[in-house]
Design a protein around this motif. Structure first.
Motif, short mmCIF file in Angstrom:
data_model
loop_
_atom_site.label_atom_id
_atom_site.label_comp_id
_atom_site.label_asym_id
_atom_site.label_seq_id
_atom_site.Cartn_x
_atom_site.Cartn_y
_atom_site.Cartn_z
N GLU A 67 0.83 -1.20 0.00
CA GLU A 67 0.00 0.00 0.00
C GLU A 67 0.87 1.26 0.00
O GLU A 67 0.56 2.23 -0.70
N GLY A 68 1.96 1.25 0.76
CA GLY A 68 2.84 2.42 0.80
C GLY A 68 3.52 2.68 -0.53
O GLY A 68 3.60 3.83 -0.98
N ILE A 69 3.98 1.63 -1.19
CA ILE A 69 4.61 1.79 -2.49
C ILE A 69 3.60 2.22 -3.53
O ILE A 69 3.89 3.05 -4.40
N ARG A 70 2.38 1.69 -3.44
CA ARG A 70 1.32 2.10 -4.38
C ARG A 70 1.02 3.59 -4.24
O ARG A 70 0.94 4.31 -5.24
N ARG A 71 0.87 4.07 -3.00
CA ARG A 71 0.62 5.50 -2.78
C ARG A 71 1.79 6.34 -3.27
O ARG A 71 1.59 7.40 -3.88
N LEU A 72 2.99 5.88 -2.99
CA LEU A 72 4.18 6.62 -3.41
C LEU A 72 4.27 6.71 -4.94
O LEU A 72 4.60 7.76 -5.49
N ALA A 73 3.89 5.63 -5.59
CA ALA A 73 3.92 5.62 -7.06
C ALA A 73 2.93 6.62 -7.65
O ALA A 73 3.22 7.28 -8.66
N VAL A 74 1.75 6.72 -7.01
CA VAL A 74 0.76 7.70 -7.48
C VAL A 74 1.35 9.11 -7.40
O VAL A 74 1.19 9.93 -8.33
N CYS A 75 2.04 9.41 -6.30
CA CYS A 75 2.66 10.73 -6.13
C CYS A 75 3.78 10.95 -7.14
O CYS A 75 3.93 12.04 -7.69
N MET A 76 4.55 9.90 -7.42
CA MET A 76 5.62 9.99 -8.43
C MET A 76 5.06 10.31 -9.79
O MET A 76 5.60 11.15 -10.54
N LYS A 77 3.95 9.67 -10.14
CA LYS A 77 3.35 9.90 -11.44
C LYS A 77 2.86 11.32 -11.59
O LYS A 77 2.95 11.93 -12.66
N LYS A 78 2.37 11.90 -10.48
CA LYS A 78 1.93 13.29 -10.53
C LYS A 78 3.10 14.23 -10.83
O LYS A 78 2.96 15.20 -11.59
N LEU A 79 4.24 13.95 -10.22
CA LEU A 79 5.42 14.80 -10.42
C LEU A 79 6.06 14.60 -11.78
O LEU A 79 6.49 15.55 -12.43
N THR A 80 6.19 13.34 -12.19
CA THR A 80 6.94 13.05 -13.42
C THR A 80 6.13 13.31 -14.68
O THR A 80 6.69 13.44 -15.77
N SER A 81 4.81 13.41 -14.53
CA SER A 81 3.99 13.65 -15.73
C SER A 81 3.88 15.15 -16.01
O SER A 81 3.37 15.55 -17.05
#
Length: 393
Positions: A379-393
């Motif tokens: 769950e923590g990695i999934r949430r972190l990935a969502v945040c990464m996608k917001k920044l990298t997109s």
């Protein structure tokens, strides 16, 4: 305005990790931030039995002042283990029991460093060492880590162009990167340090926690002028606050003076409890449980990162220890990522505090896998990935 505080306090930062941990005490936050051993693996019952035995059999002595060097049977155990595990013949008189590795760093810095002295450190480097050394106002000389350890060429060049006294290293499952020096890098570093007559401070706090790959010798195996540091925090329990320094006689003489001035001796009750625990239990059997647990958690975290992280994110795959090091695309700030992630109730340590150069490492971060269960990891990695996608997109 006149300040009552020493100049050195102006140049020493708070521990970023300790500040983050205040936030992560909230139960809803999934934390990959702290370098915390897994408390479910602490040998609580065995330590309770050891404490009861020590107190019932020798309370009058256990509660009294003790020697600065530390409890002799405990130092003898450490010396035997160095021989058995590393082939190193070390006398108990060359071992000093300390109040955790952090005090070891403080004592070493007190003994060696004047203001302005050069200290060579790995980059990224252990934040606790950077903070501890900073109190004594040295000049840090950064040498980058490669996938298999320190950049030997830059180390040689750095030492050729400076009068550095110390090289501080965590060559096995490094904090924060998880990187382990190859045997070739250890030999190469030892030869360069010997050529330049620089003391190596080898911090081996995580060395027992290998869950993949093959063991490699310590740098001390190749370089006698090495101060070894060890700790019971990762293999027994950190709350007992016991570590040690191993150094040759001339250095040990100075360390003892610094230790006497600091606190007379380390917690004697903790020393006796740990020693009793070690006499009554199989520490290797206990360490095997830790390694199995940490190895499965690392595997699961890496699998979840592969599943959820967007493209362009790289990360280490450590063979032991407690940490994974993540590199974001250039121009993407881990501090910005932290701000997003904490709103999603997930925490980590941004990479910048592991560098001494302002602004360096801004696109890196450290994740701890040892203190989370599989559900929290996913769950923590999934949430972190969502945040990464917001920044990298």
């Amino acid at each position: 305005m006149v300040t009552i505080f020493a100049d050195r306090m102006e140049n020493t930062r708070k521990s970023f990790i300790r500040e983050i941990l205040k936030v992560t005490q909230q139960p809803e936050i999934i934390s990959f931030a702290g370098g915390l051993p897994n408390s479910a693996l602490f040998p609580a019952e065995e330590l309770a039995a050891a404490a009861a035995k020590v107190m019932s059999e020798d309370a009058a002595n256990v509660l009294q002042y003790s020697t600065t060097e530390g409890y002799l049977p405990l130092r003898e155990f450490i010396a035997r283990r160095y021989l058995e595990k590393n082939g190193l013949e070390i006398s108990p008189s060359e071992i000093l029991i300390t109040n955790g590795s952090q005090q070891s760093l403080d004592l070493i810095a007190k003994v060696f460093l004047n203001k302005g002295d050069n200290v060579v450190i790995e980059i990224p480097g252990y934040l606790g060492a950077i903070q501890s050394f900073s109190i004594f106002e040295p000049e840090f000389l950064e040498v980058p880590l490669l996938d298999d350890g320190i950049d030997i060429d830059i180390l040689d060049k750095t030492l050729s162009e400076s009068d550095a006294k110390l090289f501080y290293t965590v060559p096995t499952f490094q904090n924060p990167s998880g990187i382990t020096y190859s045997q070739e890098k250890r030999v190469g570093a030892a030869r360069i340090l010997e050529k330049h007559r620089v003391v190596c401070v080898e911090d081996n706090a995580y060395g027992e926690l290998r869950f993949a790959g093959e063991d490699v010798p310590t740098i001390r195996n190749y370089l006698e002028n090495t101060i070894l540091m060890g700790s019971f925090s990762k293999i027994i329990a950190p709350g007992l606050r016991l570590g040690w320094i191993c150094a040759n006689s001339p250095i040990m003489e100075k360390l003892l003076i610094a230790k006497q001035a600091a606190d007379l001796h380390s917690n004697y009750l903790s020393q006796r409890i740990i020693c009793q625990y070690l006499m009554d239990n199989d520490i290797d059997e206990h360490i095997l449980k830790i390694k199995d647990a940490y190895g499965s958690r690392r595997d699961y975290m890496v699998d979840m990162m592969a599943r959820y992280f967007p493209e362009g994110i790289s990360y280490t795959k450590p063979e032991g220890g407690m940490f994974v090091w993540v590199t974001l695309p250039e121009g993407v700030s881990s501090m910005d990522l932290f701000d997003l992630a904490i709103k999603e109730n997930v925490a980590f340590v941004p990479g910048s505090p592991f560098y001494t150069t302002e602004g360096a490492g801004d696109n890196t971060l450290r994740l701890n896998f040892s203190n989370s269960d599989p559900d929290e990891i996913e769950e923590g990695i999934r949430r972190l990935a969502v945040c990464m996608k917001k920044l990298t997109s």
